[in-house]
Design a protein around this motif. Structure first.
Motif, PDB file in Angstrom:
ATOM      1  N   ILE A 125       0.810  -1.217   0.000  1.00 26.00           N
ATOM      2  CA  ILE A 125       0.000   0.000   0.000  1.00 26.00           C
ATOM      3  C   ILE A 125       0.847   1.273   0.000  1.00 26.00           C
ATOM      4  O   ILE A 125       0.318   2.364   0.110  1.00 26.00           O
ATOM      5  CB  ILE A 125      -0.964   0.024   1.204  1.00 26.00           C
ATOM      6  CG1 ILE A 125      -0.179   0.041   2.521  1.00 26.00           C
ATOM      7  CG2 ILE A 125      -1.938  -1.141   1.156  1.00 26.00           C
ATOM      8  CD1 ILE A 125      -1.051   0.284   3.744  1.00 26.00           C
ATOM      9  N   PHE A 126       2.162   1.123  -0.118  1.00 28.22           N
ATOM     10  CA  PHE A 126       3.052   2.291  -0.076  1.00 28.22           C
ATOM     11  C   PHE A 126       2.774   3.161  -1.307  1.00 28.22           C
ATOM     12  O   PHE A 126       2.860   2.683  -2.442  1.00 28.22           O
ATOM     13  CB  PHE A 126       4.512   1.844  -0.077  1.00 28.22           C
ATOM     14  CG  PHE A 126       5.446   2.825   0.565  1.00 28.22           C
ATOM     15  CD1 PHE A 126       5.916   2.623   1.847  1.00 28.22           C
ATOM     16  CD2 PHE A 126       5.859   3.968  -0.112  1.00 28.22           C
ATOM     17  CE1 PHE A 126       6.791   3.521   2.441  1.00 28.22           C
ATOM     18  CE2 PHE A 126       6.725   4.869   0.468  1.00 28.22           C
ATOM     19  CZ  PHE A 126       7.192   4.651   1.754  1.00 28.22           C
ATOM     20  N   PRO A 127       2.436   4.442  -1.118  1.00 27.31           N
ATOM     21  CA  PRO A 127       2.144   5.299  -2.271  1.00 27.31           C
ATOM     22  C   PRO A 127       3.353   5.439  -3.187  1.00 27.31           C
ATOM     23  O   PRO A 127       4.498   5.381  -2.745  1.00 27.31           O
ATOM     24  CB  PRO A 127       1.793   6.651  -1.622  1.00 27.31           C
ATOM     25  CG  PRO A 127       1.395   6.324  -0.224  1.00 27.31           C
ATOM     26  CD  PRO A 127       2.246   5.150   0.161  1.00 27.31           C
ATOM     27  N   ASN A 128       3.098   5.643  -4.479  1.00 23.55           N
ATOM     28  CA  ASN A 128       4.198   5.802  -5.433  1.00 23.55           C
ATOM     29  C   ASN A 128       4.406   7.256  -5.826  1.00 23.55           C
ATOM     30  O   ASN A 128       5.102   7.539  -6.796  1.00 23.55           O
ATOM     31  CB  ASN A 128       3.964   4.940  -6.680  1.00 23.55           C
ATOM     32  CG  ASN A 128       2.634   5.249  -7.355  1.00 23.55           C
ATOM     33  OD1 ASN A 128       1.968   6.226  -7.008  1.00 23.55           O
ATOM     34  ND2 ASN A 128       2.253   4.427  -8.320  1.00 23.55           N
ATOM     35  N   GLU A 129       3.803   8.169  -5.071  1.00 22.28           N
ATOM     36  CA  GLU A 129       3.987   9.601  -5.306  1.00 22.28           C
ATOM     37  C   GLU A 129       4.378  10.267  -3.995  1.00 22.28           C
ATOM     38  O   GLU A 129       3.771  10.013  -2.953  1.00 22.28           O
ATOM     39  CB  GLU A 129       2.709  10.229  -5.848  1.00 22.28           C
ATOM     40  CG  GLU A 129       2.290   9.691  -7.209  1.00 22.28           C
ATOM     41  CD  GLU A 129       0.985  10.305  -7.674  1.00 22.28           C
ATOM     42  OE1 GLU A 129       0.407  11.127  -6.923  1.00 22.28           O
ATOM     43  OE2 GLU A 129       0.540   9.968  -8.777  1.00 22.28           O
ATOM     44  N   VAL A 130       5.383  11.142  -4.058  1.00 22.25           N
ATOM     45  CA  VAL A 130       5.883  11.796  -2.852  1.00 22.25           C
ATOM     46  C   VAL A 130       4.783  12.599  -2.171  1.00 22.25           C
ATOM     47  O   VAL A 130       4.651  12.583  -0.940  1.00 22.25           O
ATOM     48  CB  VAL A 130       7.086  12.700  -3.188  1.00 22.25           C
ATOM     49  CG1 VAL A 130       7.489  13.530  -1.975  1.00 22.25           C
ATOM     50  CG2 VAL A 130       8.268  11.864  -3.667  1.00 22.25           C
ATOM     51  N   CYS A 131       3.982  13.321  -2.950  1.00 22.53           N
ATOM     52  CA  CYS A 131       2.948  14.162  -2.353  1.00 22.53           C
ATOM     53  C   CYS A 131       1.954  13.334  -1.543  1.00 22.53           C
ATOM     54  O   CYS A 131       1.487  13.765  -0.479  1.00 22.53           O
ATOM     55  CB  CYS A 131       2.245  14.979  -3.420  1.00 22.53           C
ATOM     56  SG  CYS A 131       1.415  14.000  -4.691  1.00 22.53           S
ATOM     57  N   ARG A 132       1.637  12.140  -2.016  1.00 20.58           N
ATOM     58  CA  ARG A 132       0.703  11.281  -1.295  1.00 20.58           C
ATOM     59  C   ARG A 132       1.309  10.762   0.005  1.00 20.58           C
ATOM     60  O   ARG A 132       0.635  10.667   1.032  1.00 20.58           O
ATOM     61  CB  ARG A 132       0.279  10.112  -2.176  1.00 20.58           C
ATOM     62  CG  ARG A 132      -0.611  10.510  -3.346  1.00 20.58           C
ATOM     63  CD  ARG A 132      -1.020   9.290  -4.137  1.00 20.58           C
ATOM     64  NE  ARG A 132      -1.725   8.321  -3.287  1.00 20.58           N
ATOM     65  CZ  ARG A 132      -1.815   7.037  -3.555  1.00 20.58           C
ATOM     66  NH1 ARG A 132      -1.208   6.529  -4.634  1.00 20.58           N
ATOM     67  NH2 ARG A 132      -2.486   6.225  -2.756  1.00 20.58           N
ATOM     68  N   VAL A 133       2.598  10.429  -0.029  1.00 29.05           N
ATOM     69  CA  VAL A 133       3.267   9.987   1.195  1.00 29.05           C
ATOM     70  C   VAL A 133       3.271  11.115   2.213  1.00 29.05           C
ATOM     71  O   VAL A 133       2.997  10.905   3.405  1.00 29.05           O
ATOM     72  CB  VAL A 133       4.705   9.530   0.906  1.00 29.05           C
ATOM     73  CG1 VAL A 133       5.408   9.123   2.210  1.00 29.05           C
ATOM     74  CG2 VAL A 133       4.724   8.369  -0.074  1.00 29.05           C
TER      75      VAL A 133
END
Length: 320
Positions: A125-133
C-alpha cells in the motif's frame, strides 16, 4: 545525505524525488552508495542526475561499493566519501518528509547524534507519489525536541534508516560494525555510543515513511536476523541477564512458546495470526540460534569497525 542501496531500482526513484523536493533546507549533497546492485539501480541515479544538477541547493553523487555486501559497509563508505560535516542517513526504499533535511541539520546543532521517527507502511500500500506519502505523514515544519527517554533502557535503539550524526563523531566511533551482518548493526552502534558516555537522543520530528514487508516469509526472515543479532549484542555488551529476549533462559522458553503457538493455530483456525506468528517464530528461532552460537559455543567473533573507511575497493561514478 547517505543512501545505501542494493537492487533498489523499484523504489529508489521515490526517495530521490523526496530528497530533491526538500523545503527550507541548507545546501546539501545526496550520496548514493551502490552496494553491488544487479538491477537498474545505477540507471535510476543517472536518470535523476540532470534534475539535481539544475537545482542550486542539491548535489547528487554516486559511489560504487561492491567489495562487501551489507548496509553497514555501504553506510561507512558513504560517510567516508561525504564532503559534509553533518551526515543524515536514510534508505532507498523509504520516503522522507519535506522538512527532513532542514530538521536534521538543526538537530545536529544541538547534539552529535540523534535518531529520527518513522511510520511503517506495508509495501503493498506504499504510495508511489511523494505528495501522497507526505499527506499521509502530515508534515510538520516545527522542530521537535530531543528526548533522552532511553537513558535506562538496557538496549537503546538507533534507527539506522533514519538518523543523523556529525561526521567527526562517526569517524571517531569507527562507524558501523560489519561483523553484525544484516541486522542489529544500528542498535550495536547505539550501544557503543552509550558506552562512550553519550546518550542516544530521539526526536518525534525528522519523519519518514518506511516500507515494511508483510508476507509471512519476509517477516520471519527479518525477525530471525533481528533475534540472532540481539543475542550477539547481549553477549558482547554483558547484557544477557537484562535481555527480555534471551535472559533467564528465554532463548529456550521463547522457542518452546512460539512452537506451541504454531501448534495451537494449526488446531484452532480461529486463533490464526500468521503474520504475528511469523514474527514470534523468527525472533525465537534467531535468539535460540544466537544463544547456541555466541553463549554456548563462544563463536561471537570480533567487531569489524572502520570497514569501508579506507582502501581502493570503492570509487565515485561519474554522472551525466
Amino acid at each position: 545525505m547517505i543512501v545505501p542501496v542494493r537492487n533498489a531500482a523499484r523504489t529508489l526513484g521515490l526517495q530521490l524525488e523526496a530528497l530533491l523536493t526538500q523545503e527550507d533546507a541548507p545546501r546539501y549533497e545526496v550520496v548514493v552508495v551502490d552496494n553491488a546492485s544487479s538491477d537498474g539501480t545505477v540507471d535510476i541515479v543517472k536518470a535523476y542526475s540532470t534534475r539535481y544538477r539544475h537545482d542550486r541547493m542539491a548535489e547528487l553523487r554516486l559511489i560504487s561499493a561492491p567489495a562487501r555486501r551489507s548496509a553497514s559497509y555501504a553506510r561507512n563508505v558513504g560517510a567516508r566519501f561525504s564532503r559534509a560535516g553533518k551526515l543524515l542517513f536514510c534508505d532507498g526504499d523509504d520516503c522522507v518528509s519535506a522538512q527532513w533535511i532542514r530538521q536534521g541539520a538543526e538537530l545536529l546543532e544541538q547534539c552529535d547524534v540523534y535518531s529520527g521517527s518513522a511510520i511503517p507502511l506495508g509495501d503493498e500500500i506504499f504510495p508511489n507519489e511523494v505528495c501522497r506519502v507526505r499527506e499521509w505523514l502530515g508534515d510538520d515544519s516545527a522542530i521537535q525536541s530531543l528526548d533522552d527517554f532511553q537513558r535506562d533502557a538496557p538496549f537503546p535503539v538507533l534507527m539506522g534508516g533514519n538518523f543523523g550524526i556529525r561526521k567527526s563523531r562517526m569517524l571517531e566511533l569507527g562507524g558501523f560494525d560489519h561483523s553484525m551482518g544484516s541486522a542489529g548493526e544500528d542498535n550495536e552502534l547505539a550501544l557503543r555510543i552509550r558506552s562512550s558516555g553519550q546518550s542516544v537522543l530521539t526526536t518525534g520530528g525528522a519523519k519518514l515513511a518506511y516500507r515494511i514487508r508483510t508476507d509471512p516469509r519476509s517477516i520471519f526472515a527479518a525477525a530471525r536476523r533481528g533475534g540472532k543479532a540481539h543475542a550477539l549484542n547481549a553477549h558482547r555488551y554483558g547484557l544477557w541477564r537484562r535481555s527480555e529476549v534471551v535472559g533467564d533462559g528465554r532463548w529456550l522458553s521463547g522457542a518452546v512458546r512460539a512452537l506451541a503457538s504454531a501448534g495451537k493455530m494449526a488446531v484452532v483456525p480461529a486463533s490464526r495470526d500468521i503474520r504475528g506468528l511469523s514474527g514470534r517464530l523468527g525472533t525465537a528461532f534467531g535468539a535460540f540460534e544466537g544463544a547456541i552460537l555466541y553463549r554456548v559455543l563462544r563463536r561471537s567473533g570480533r567487531p569489524e569497525l572502520r570497514v569501508g573507511f579506507s582502501g581502493d575497493s570503492e570509487w565515485p561514478i561519474d554522472l551525466p
